[in-house]
Write a protein that holds these residues in place. Structure first.
Motif, PDB file in Angstrom:
ATOM      1  N   ALA A 291       0.833  -1.209   0.000  1.00 31.55           N
ATOM      2  CA  ALA A 291       0.000   0.000   0.000  1.00 31.55           C
ATOM      3  C   ALA A 291       0.862   1.251   0.000  1.00 31.55           C
ATOM      4  CB  ALA A 291      -0.928  -0.008   1.216  1.00 31.55           C
ATOM      5  N   ALA A 292       1.984   1.219   0.740  1.00 33.29           N
ATOM      6  CA  ALA A 292       2.864   2.385   0.805  1.00 33.29           C
ATOM      7  C   ALA A 292       3.587   2.611  -0.517  1.00 33.29           C
ATOM      8  CB  ALA A 292       3.873   2.208   1.935  1.00 33.29           C
ATOM      9  N   ILE A 293       3.869   1.545  -1.274  1.00 29.50           N
ATOM     10  CA  ILE A 293       4.446   1.721  -2.610  1.00 29.50           C
ATOM     11  C   ILE A 293       3.490   2.526  -3.485  1.00 29.50           C
ATOM     12  CG2 ILE A 293       5.050   0.514  -4.746  1.00 29.50           C
ATOM     13  CD1 ILE A 293       6.249  -1.709  -3.049  1.00 29.50           C
ATOM     14  N   GLY A 294       2.205   2.154  -3.444  1.00 29.18           N
ATOM     15  CA  GLY A 294       1.219   2.920  -4.203  1.00 29.18           C
ATOM     16  C   GLY A 294       1.146   4.366  -3.754  1.00 29.18           C
TER      17      GLY A 294
ATOM     18  N   ILE B 284       5.086  11.002  -5.395  1.00 31.85           N
ATOM     19  CA  ILE B 284       6.089  11.376  -6.394  1.00 31.85           C
ATOM     20  C   ILE B 284       5.439  12.219  -7.488  1.00 31.85           C
ATOM     21  CG2 ILE B 284       7.543  10.478  -8.254  1.00 31.85           C
ATOM     22  CD1 ILE B 284       8.270   8.157  -6.410  1.00 31.85           C
ATOM     23  N   GLY B 285       4.211  11.869  -7.868  1.00 34.70           N
ATOM     24  CA  GLY B 285       3.482  12.612  -8.888  1.00 34.70           C
ATOM     25  C   GLY B 285       2.868  13.908  -8.395  1.00 34.70           C
TER      26      GLY B 285
ATOM     27  N   THR C 262       9.019   8.930 -16.386  1.00 37.27           N
ATOM     28  CA  THR C 262       9.524  10.303 -16.478  1.00 37.27           C
ATOM     29  C   THR C 262       8.396  11.309 -16.337  1.00 37.27           C
ATOM     30  OG1 THR C 262      11.298   9.544 -17.942  1.00 37.27           O
ATOM     31  CG2 THR C 262      10.828  11.907 -17.920  1.00 37.27           C
ATOM     32  N   GLU C 263       7.252  11.010 -16.938  1.00 38.84           N
ATOM     33  CA  GLU C 263       6.099  11.908 -16.849  1.00 38.84           C
ATOM     34  C   GLU C 263       5.544  11.961 -15.432  1.00 38.84           C
ATOM     35  OE1 GLU C 263       4.661  11.165 -21.479  1.00 38.84           O
ATOM     36  OE2 GLU C 263       3.641  10.166 -19.815  1.00 38.84           O
ATOM     37  N   VAL C 264       5.595  10.836 -14.711  1.00 38.30           N
ATOM     38  CA  VAL C 264       5.139  10.832 -13.319  1.00 38.30           C
ATOM     39  C   VAL C 264       6.019  11.751 -12.478  1.00 38.30           C
ATOM     40  CG1 VAL C 264       4.886   9.423 -11.243  1.00 38.30           C
ATOM     41  CG2 VAL C 264       4.093   8.539 -13.450  1.00 38.30           C
ATOM     42  N   PHE C 265       7.330  11.619 -12.626  1.00 36.50           N
ATOM     43  CA  PHE C 265       8.233  12.471 -11.867  1.00 36.50           C
ATOM     44  C   PHE C 265       8.094  13.934 -12.279  1.00 36.50           C
ATOM     45  CE2 PHE C 265      10.177   8.589 -10.527  1.00 36.50           C
ATOM     46  CZ  PHE C 265      10.856   8.891  -9.357  1.00 36.50           C
ATOM     47  N   ALA C 266       7.888  14.180 -13.564  1.00 34.08           N
ATOM     48  CA  ALA C 266       7.719  15.555 -14.033  1.00 34.08           C
ATOM     49  C   ALA C 266       6.466  16.185 -13.452  1.00 34.08           C
ATOM     50  CB  ALA C 266       7.659  15.584 -15.560  1.00 34.08           C
ATOM     51  N   ALA C 267       5.404  15.390 -13.306  1.00 33.70           N
ATOM     52  CA  ALA C 267       4.159  15.918 -12.741  1.00 33.70           C
ATOM     53  C   ALA C 267       4.355  16.392 -11.310  1.00 33.70           C
ATOM     54  CB  ALA C 267       3.068  14.848 -12.791  1.00 33.70           C
ATOM     55  N   GLY C 268       5.265  15.750 -10.583  1.00 33.78           N
ATOM     56  CA  GLY C 268       5.480  16.136  -9.200  1.00 33.78           C
ATOM     57  C   GLY C 268       6.575  17.160  -8.992  1.00 33.78           C
ATOM     58  N   SER C 269       7.493  17.275  -9.953  1.00 38.75           N
ATOM     59  CA  SER C 269       8.617  18.194  -9.762  1.00 38.75           C
ATOM     60  C   SER C 269       8.331  19.569 -10.346  1.00 38.75           C
ATOM     61  CB  SER C 269       9.888  17.607 -10.375  1.00 38.75           C
ATOM     62  OG  SER C 269       9.694  17.338 -11.761  1.00 38.75           O
TER      63      SER C 269
ATOM     64  N   GLY D 178       5.124  16.445  -1.535  1.00 40.84           N
ATOM     65  CA  GLY D 178       5.137  17.569  -2.463  1.00 40.84           C
ATOM     66  C   GLY D 178       5.512  17.131  -3.859  1.00 40.84           C
ATOM     67  N   GLY D 179       6.185  15.972  -3.975  1.00 42.69           N
ATOM     68  CA  GLY D 179       6.418  15.393  -5.275  1.00 42.69           C
ATOM     69  C   GLY D 179       7.795  15.626  -5.847  1.00 42.69           C
ATOM     70  N   GLY D 180       8.088  14.853  -6.907  1.00 41.16           N
ATOM     71  CA  GLY D 180       9.318  15.037  -7.652  1.00 41.16           C
ATOM     72  C   GLY D 180      10.495  14.215  -7.188  1.00 41.16           C
ATOM     73  N   ARG D 181      10.390  13.574  -6.020  1.00 43.19           N
ATOM     74  CA  ARG D 181      11.500  12.782  -5.513  1.00 43.19           C
ATOM     75  C   ARG D 181      10.961  11.682  -4.632  1.00 43.19           C
ATOM     76  NH1 ARG D 181      15.744  15.064  -1.204  1.00 43.19           N
ATOM     77  NH2 ARG D 181      14.509  13.799   0.234  1.00 43.19           N
ATOM     78  N   GLY D 182      11.499  10.478  -4.800  1.00 39.90           N
ATOM     79  CA  GLY D 182      11.041   9.390  -3.949  1.00 39.90           C
ATOM     80  C   GLY D 182      11.613   8.059  -4.378  1.00 39.90           C
ATOM     81  N   SER D 183      11.548   7.091  -3.479  1.00 40.55           N
ATOM     82  CA  SER D 183      12.079   5.760  -3.730  1.00 40.55           C
ATOM     83  C   SER D 183      11.125   4.729  -3.141  1.00 40.55           C
ATOM     84  CB  SER D 183      13.467   5.601  -3.106  1.00 40.55           C
ATOM     85  OG  SER D 183      13.861   4.245  -3.068  1.00 40.55           O
ATOM     86  N   CYS D 184      10.610   3.854  -3.986  1.00 42.86           N
ATOM     87  CA  CYS D 184       9.725   2.791  -3.494  1.00 42.86           C
ATOM     88  C   CYS D 184      10.506   1.771  -2.683  1.00 42.86           C
ATOM     89  CB  CYS D 184       9.014   2.119  -4.667  1.00 42.86           C
ATOM     90  SG  CYS D 184       7.730   3.141  -5.422  1.00 42.86           S
ATOM     91  N   LEU D 185      11.787   1.563  -3.014  1.00 37.38           N
ATOM     92  CA  LEU D 185      12.606   0.658  -2.207  1.00 37.38           C
ATOM     93  C   LEU D 185      12.763   1.213  -0.798  1.00 37.38           C
ATOM     94  CD1 LEU D 185      14.440  -1.802  -1.905  1.00 37.38           C
ATOM     95  CD2 LEU D 185      16.333  -0.421  -2.810  1.00 37.38           C
ATOM     96  N   GLY D 186      13.019   2.513  -0.698  1.00 36.17           N
ATOM     97  CA  GLY D 186      13.098   3.127   0.620  1.00 36.17           C
ATOM     98  C   GLY D 186      11.787   3.013   1.375  1.00 36.17           C
ATOM     99  N   THR D 187      10.662   3.130   0.655  1.00 33.82           N
ATOM    100  CA  THR D 187       9.353   3.010   1.291  1.00 33.82           C
ATOM    101  C   THR D 187       9.146   1.628   1.882  1.00 33.82           C
ATOM    102  OG1 THR D 187       8.325   4.691  -0.115  1.00 33.82           O
ATOM    103  CG2 THR D 187       6.875   3.013   0.822  1.00 33.82           C
TER     104      THR D 187
END
Length: 701
Positions: free
Chosen positions: A73-76, A82-83, A209-216, A281-290
């Motif tokens: 759930a936290a990955i989602g 991130i977005g 890339t578009e997901v990260f762009a939406a958040g950054s 706030g978006g633009g940075r994140g790691s699912c592995l860290g989550t």
């Protein structure tokens, strides 16, 4: 290469320049993920020391089985963050998937485990895609969209499965929970590896890339030719798929269905995301860290249990860990200290009587008319038609978002009259409407003030409960004790508001993070103090106010009208109201105009805390005593009534007359639905639909 580097490459290509070379592994760039891993290892070792035994395969596999639901759930939730969004519907989606799987594929069906997992993922993804459509395509606020979805899904879940029960096929449970290779490779680990691999493929694609762009930076992403709207939509659709997988796993782990099984995931998922190093706030994140953040959070709870502490402490610890994780992972923490210093300077200046001066404004700069204390558009009947037009023109905009709520109330009342026919008793209906709506009307004043200032208060449930429990404990059924019990409870509510407000303005936490954390801490404090069983009774005077009779009317009804008059003046005819609107519209411009932004924000949360305390006292009088669940059903309706009343969820617009109309309209809808053969779950669905309809019709074009 990171997503930031990928976006930069795309922008450079669009500009016709040579893209920068790929960067090597950067330790600093991955410090949050590495820190999450290190904290997990430290907690793992600490737990082994507390248990006085070395880790075993059984212990590791049990840990994986216990934490995989939260990790998925936290990955989602991480993908959504991130977005650039937030998702309040995570627990509701998990609960719906659990109910559907148990109902659609009972143990006797011997259904294919692959089919069941596919159903869960598709169902979750479909719900996420709906969220993404409203957020990315219609550009509605993520909080209000996912809040509406939470309402609707909670109702649908109760329609599918009204109470815990049912079971899933043994083969399905074995595939997800048992070992792939006995005593060597547990299935939960395989599930997590597959989930991370899927996200890894998406992350390194154009869609990622578009997901990260939406958040950054949406503007830069669009300038680089990226489909940012698609990235934002995809973040919710992908998140829904992971929520669905979490629902499948928890169904296999529990072996049965429970419509409330996903409720604890809201606070926990946010905490795991932040522990993993993802920036709210978006633009940075790691699912592995989550994933490591989720298991770290689980280890913290296990350490508490190993130390002999009851599980009452878990929600408070989660809230505290959430705040600390945000502070540790934030790059600009010193700015929070500077904000606190500036707030202190403004407070001291205000005390010296110079708070109205423009500090830091350019020379010759004049504040907007909306920020000045002068009254605008006062009606003078002797001035002729032109004055009437000016007077009405200044109020037309307010009427455009205030009157629809009252129109909805009239429609609900008319439908109720037609449905009940001759059995409809207008005086009794009005009395019931005012009494049942009074609790929500009080809460809506505080929630409305917070939202108008650009915030949100999700700690209301436990603010109500903790202050109500305190009030009844002090009263002990005595009228004499009421005189000092109520002020103490109100002071406690004000203190809760101060803590919320300081978390937002001094620590610069997101309102949803600050108030979720405070709510979790209040839950632990209340449970620990009461031992899970509140004591004491409401005084006869408080019970009479809520349940007594004067001339056929409950005293609470006329009291509500007096309260509404006060609230209307507070949020419309005072300097505080004008400053509140200014802060919600543009905090930076308000600060330049001399508005003490920090003080106004804190004061809005104080009002919310006091209103929650009043509601807690009134509810204890209605019930005769306090209850640990007395505030649970008021968080979402308090937000819904404010939104239906025309207040912008982003702040900067609102009026208590509209909010009161929203309160009475929703209360009338509740009364109407309670008298029909429809199940109680229909109320949640109706609330969700009403919120979405109100947002769509009243949003700024």
């Amino acid at each position: 290469m990171s997503m930031t580097g990928t976006i930069a490459t795309s922008m450079a290509s669009a500009a016709g320049s040579t893209p920068p070379p790929a960067r090597r592994f950067n330790l600093r760039r991955h410090r949050s993920t590495l820190l999450a891993m290190a904290v997990f290892v430290a907690m793992f070792v600490l737990l082994a020391i507390a248990n006085k035994r070395a880790p075993s395969y059984f212990g590791v596999s049990s840990l994986l089985a216990s934490g995989t639901t939260l990790a998925l759930a936290a990955i989602g939730q991480t993908i959504v963050v991130i977005g650039g969004g937030l998702d309040l519907s995570v627990g509701a989606i998990v609960g719906l998937v659990n109910a559907v799987l148990v109902t659609l594929y009972p143990a006797s069906s011997n259904a294919s485990p692959i089919l069941m997992v596919g159903t869960a993922v598709l169902l979750g993804s479909a719900v996420g895609a709906v969220n993404g459509f409203f957020i990315a395509k219609l550009r509605l606020q993520p909080i209000i969209v996912t809040l509406s979805t939470m309402f609707v899904l909670r109702g649908l879940t109760l329609l599918v499965l009204s109470k815990p029960g049912g079971s899933v096929p043994d083969a399905f449970a074995a595939m997800l929970v048992d070992d792939v290779i006995p005593n060597v490779l547990p299935s939960p680990l395989v599930t997590l590896v597959v989930a991370l691999a899927v996200w890894g493929l998406v992350r390194n694609s154009a869609l990622g890339t578009e997901v990260f762009a939406a958040g950054s930076d949406e503007a830069s992403g669009q300038a680089a030719g990226l489909n940012v709207a698609r990235g934002k939509w995809a973040s919710y659709a992908l998140a829904g798929a992971f929520y669905g997988l979490a629902g499948a796993f928890v169904s296999a782990q529990a072996g049965a269905g429970d419509p409330l099984i996903g409720t604890p995931l809201l606070l926990s998922s946010f905490t795991a995301v932040v522990l993993g190093g993802t920036m709210i706030g978006g633009g940075r994140g790691s699912c592995l860290g989550t994933v490591f953040g989720a298991f770290t959070l689980l280890q913290v709870v296990n350490v508490l249990l190993a130390l002999g502490l009851p599980d009452y402490y878990s929600s408070g610890v989660e809230g505290l860990v959430l705040v600390l994780a945000v502070l540790v992972n934030r790059d600009r923490l010193p700015h929070a200290v500077n904000e606190l210093r500036r707030a202190t300077v403004r407070w001291q200046a205000w005390r010296r009587g110079v708070g109205a001066k423009l500090v830091g404004a350019p020379q010759g700069w004049v504040p907007p008319v909306s920020l000045t204390p002068a009254k605008v558009g006062a009606f003078d009947p002797s001035a002729g038609p032109s004055s009437w037009k000016r007077w009405w023109g200044s109020r037309r905009e307010t009427a455009s978002y205030v009157l629809p709520a009252w129109g909805a109330l009239l429609v609900v009342a008319l439908v109720s009259w037609l449905y009940y026919g001759a059995a409809f008793d207008a005086p009794r209906y009005l009395d019931r409407l005012l009494v049942l709506g009074a609790f929500l009307a009080v809460l809506a004043l505080g929630q409305g003030a917070v939202i108008m200032a650009g915030g949100l208060d999700l700690s209301i449930a436990w603010s109500i409960t903790s202050t109500g429990v305190l009030a009844t404990y002090l009263m002990q059924g005595s009228n004499a004790a009421t005189w000092w019990a109520i002020p103490i409870a109100l002071a406690c509510g004000a203190l809760i508001g101060v803590v919320n407000g300081l978390g937002v303005v001094a620590l610069r936490l997101q309102p949803i993070v600050a108030t979720l954390a405070v709510g979790g801490m209040l839950q632990s404090i209340t449970m620990v103090v009461t031992g899970g069983t509140p004591s004491g009774d409401a005084s006869p005077a408080v019970r009479w106010l809520v349940t007594g009779q004067i001339g056929g009317m409950t005293p609470l009804g006329p009291a509500l009208l007096l309260f509404a008059s006060f609230a209307t003046v507070l949020l419309a005819r005072t300097p505080f109201a004008r400053r509140l609107i200014a802060v919600g519209s543009n905090p930076r411009a308000a600060a330049l105009a001399g508005v003490p932004v920090a003080r106004i924000v804190v004061l809005s949360y104080v009002i919310s805390g006091v209103c929650a305390a009043i509601a807690g006292i009134l509810l204890s009088g209605f019930l005769g005593r306090s209850s640990l669940t007395m505030g649970d059903s008021y968080v979402l309706p308090s937000i819904a009534s404010v939104v239906v009343g025309g207040t912008l969820i982003t702040g900067g617009r609102g009026h208590y007359v509209g909010i009161l109309g929203g309160v009475l309209a929703l209360t009338g809808l509740q009364i109407l639905l309670s008298g029909t053969p429809l199940p109680p779950a229909a109320r949640d669905i109706a609330f969700g639909v009403v919120i979405m309809a109100a947002v769509l019709s009243l949003r700024e074009k």
